[in-house]
Write an enzyme that holds these catalytic residues in place. Structure first.
Site, short mmCIF file in Angstrom:
data_model
loop_
_atom_site.label_atom_id
_atom_site.label_comp_id
_atom_site.label_asym_id
_atom_site.label_seq_id
_atom_site.Cartn_x
_atom_site.Cartn_y
_atom_site.Cartn_z
N TYR A 195 41.86 40.19 27.94
CA TYR A 195 40.46 39.76 27.97
C TYR A 195 40.06 39.18 26.61
CZ TYR A 195 40.30 42.25 32.37
OH TYR A 195 40.55 42.68 33.65
N HIS A 250 34.42 39.72 30.65
CA HIS A 250 34.60 41.14 30.28
C HIS A 250 33.75 41.53 29.08
CE1 HIS A 250 36.68 44.99 30.12
NE2 HIS A 250 37.26 44.66 31.25
C1 GCO Z 1 38.61 44.07 36.44
C2 GCO Z 1 38.27 44.99 35.33
C3 GCO Z 1 39.37 45.85 34.86
C4 GCO Z 1 38.82 46.86 33.89
C5 GCO Z 1 39.51 48.18 34.04
C6 GCO Z 1 38.86 49.22 33.14
O1 GCO Z 1 37.94 43.07 36.62
O2 GCO Z 1 39.51 44.47 37.21
O3 GCO Z 1 37.66 44.25 34.30
O4 GCO Z 1 40.42 45.14 34.32
O5 GCO Z 1 38.93 46.41 32.57
O6 GCO Z 1 39.43 48.56 35.38
O7 GCO Z 1 39.55 50.43 33.20
MG MG Z 2 36.30 42.93 35.28
#
Ligand code: GCO
Ligand code: MG
Length: 442
Positions: A195, A250
């Site tokens: 991210y 994110h």
């Molecule tokens: C997504 C989420 C995950 C989260 C994670 C946190 O869109 O699937 O952003 O990647 O970061 O579930 O524990």
């Molecule tokens: Mg996400």
């Protein structure tokens, strides 16, 4: 023989017996309706946590009932704070709920929800979700139906999903997208590295200054906001206009930078841009909506109804992406889906690796049963996870299928779960810092 002669031949006694029979069967039907099945009581509740893939902590709640062998499972997975959820289930929900009815799900939810007085937090909501979903699982088993039937049956033959394409440069990412397109996916999330494209940030001045800790990550703003539009352009040019492209910001950049980034992506027709802001910056959604028509998805970090009610009722978002166990379970999510329908907001439940197969099944049963389904995030379950959780939802041609069995269709092999204990590390995330050491709110 026509009706008239038939009646004549039967005579009064015959007629009476027909009406009596009809009346009898009607009263029988009526009796079944009123007495129904004997009331079911909860006899035991326990949280089961394991890590089949060695690093993601999956938590489910198992509810046992007064009908021998009739049990249910619910997802209570909170990977970053697993142990407090176990305590909330075993030390609080268990004594609260054992001995109470397993039939009255909404009543149980409303009373368990207020049993802590302070509420709407991630730990207690996850515990509550485990109990709630387990009662829906039990209800389906009792009715002999998959849970989606209890929610009104199917609106679609299967659940359309999106895959996570990734790569540290545009060519790697392009190859990943093309592979998923070959596998039949019509929606692909595109991310350059992790991210915020953190691997492109190369100026951790805070480290040189001895600030923070060597465990701390680094992500600057400029590399990310300049590479992301170029990433979309490369994928559109090499993979075409038809594939639906999603992207997850994110919450990694200041809100106004997210507004400008989202605007710059409009020409690439994103299917949705996810989490442009942190929940603490919900006030920016109105500003963003006034600046661009790019579809917006938000919700995985939400726990509290106050976080989503305005975003939905003001139409400031297009997809609601909550993590269903994070908001208290299926009983909450189905109300949330209904609210969203009236405002043209579609569902896109959070479905990453840190949701248990029971949670993914709950996502999918709801996906099947609501009109305003948008898209479903999915994961592929490895062998160990499938061993622990027989009946995992399956994937075919980009569609997710539930196990067509009563309840959610997922069971737990507790013996196998014991082979995959929680890892030493408790699951907290390390800080991420800008070049000057400022903490990034992920
Ligand atoms: C997504 C989420 C995950 C989260 C994670 C946190 O869109 O699937 O952003 O990647 O970061 O579930 O524990
Ligand atoms: Mg996400």
């Amino acid at each position: 023989m026509n009706r008239r002669n038939l009646l004549k031949s039967l005579g009064v006694a015959g007629l009476a017996s027909i009406f009596l029979k009809a009346d009898e069967s009607a009263s029988q039907t009526y009796d079944r309706a009123t007495t129904g099945l004997p009331e079911l009581k909860i006899t035991d509740i326990k949280a089961i946590a394991c890590a089949p893939n060695g690093h993601i902590r999956l938590t489910v709640v198992k509810v046992e009932t007064s009908e021998p062998g009739l049990t249910g499972l619910g997802c209570a997975t909170f990977n970053q704070r697993t142990v407090p959820v176990l305590t909330a289930v075993d030390d609080y929900l268990k004594p609260f709920a054992v001995g109470r009815s397993a039939d009255n799900i909404e009543d149980m939810w409303q009373n368990a929800y207020t049993s802590s007085y302070w509420r709407n937090g991630p730990v207690l909501n996850n515990a509550l979700s485990g109990l709630d979903q387990a009662l829906w699982d039990i209800k389906g088993k009792r009715a002999g139906m998959p849970v989606y039937q209890l929610l009104g049956g199917k609106c679609r033959f299967a659940v359309d999903t999106y895959a996570h394409a990734g790569g540290r440069d545009f060519v790697q990412l392009e190859e990943s997208v093309k592979k998923y397109m070959q596998d039949g996916y019509r929606h692909v999330r595109i991310q350059l590295g992790g991210y915020g494209a953190a691997h492109l940030s190369t100026t951790p001045d805070f480290r040189t200054a001895g600030f923070g800790d060597e465990r701390d990550g680094h992500m600057d703003i400029y590399p990310y906001i300049t590479s992301t539009p170029k990433m979309f352009e490369h994928i559109r040019v090499t993979c075409g206009d038809e594939i639906e492209l999603l992207h997850d910001i994110h919450e990694r950049i200041p809100p106004i930078d997210a507004v400008n980034l989202v605007k710059s992506l409009e020409e690439f027709r994103p299917f949705f841009i996810e989490d442009p802001f942190a929940p603490e910056d919900n006030g920016y959604f109105k500003i963003l909506r006034e600046q661009t028509s790019v579809p917006i998805a938000m919700g995985e970090l939400f726990n509290n109804p106050h976080e989503w009610i305005d975003l939905i009722s003001q139409r400031w978002i297009d997809f609601i992406r909550v993590h269903i166990s994070q908001i208290g379970g299926l009983s909450v999510a189905r109300k949330l889906a209904a609210l969203a329908e009236w405002f043209g907001v579609r569902t896109a439940w959070h479905g990453p690796g840190d949701v248990s197969p029971v949670g993914h099944a709950a996502n999918a049963h709801l996906d099947l049963a609501v009109h305003n389904f948008g898209i479903q995030e999915r994961v592929l379950f490895d062998e160990a996870t499938q061993e622990v959780f027989p009946g995992c939802p399956t994937m075919q041609n980009g569609y997710l299928y539930v196990n067509e069995a009563p309840g959610f269709g997922v069971e737990i092999n507790e013996k196998a779960a014991k082979k995959f204990p929680l890892p030493e590390h408790p699951g907290y995330w390390n800080p991420i810092r800008r070049r000057d050491g400022t903490a990034v709110r992920p």
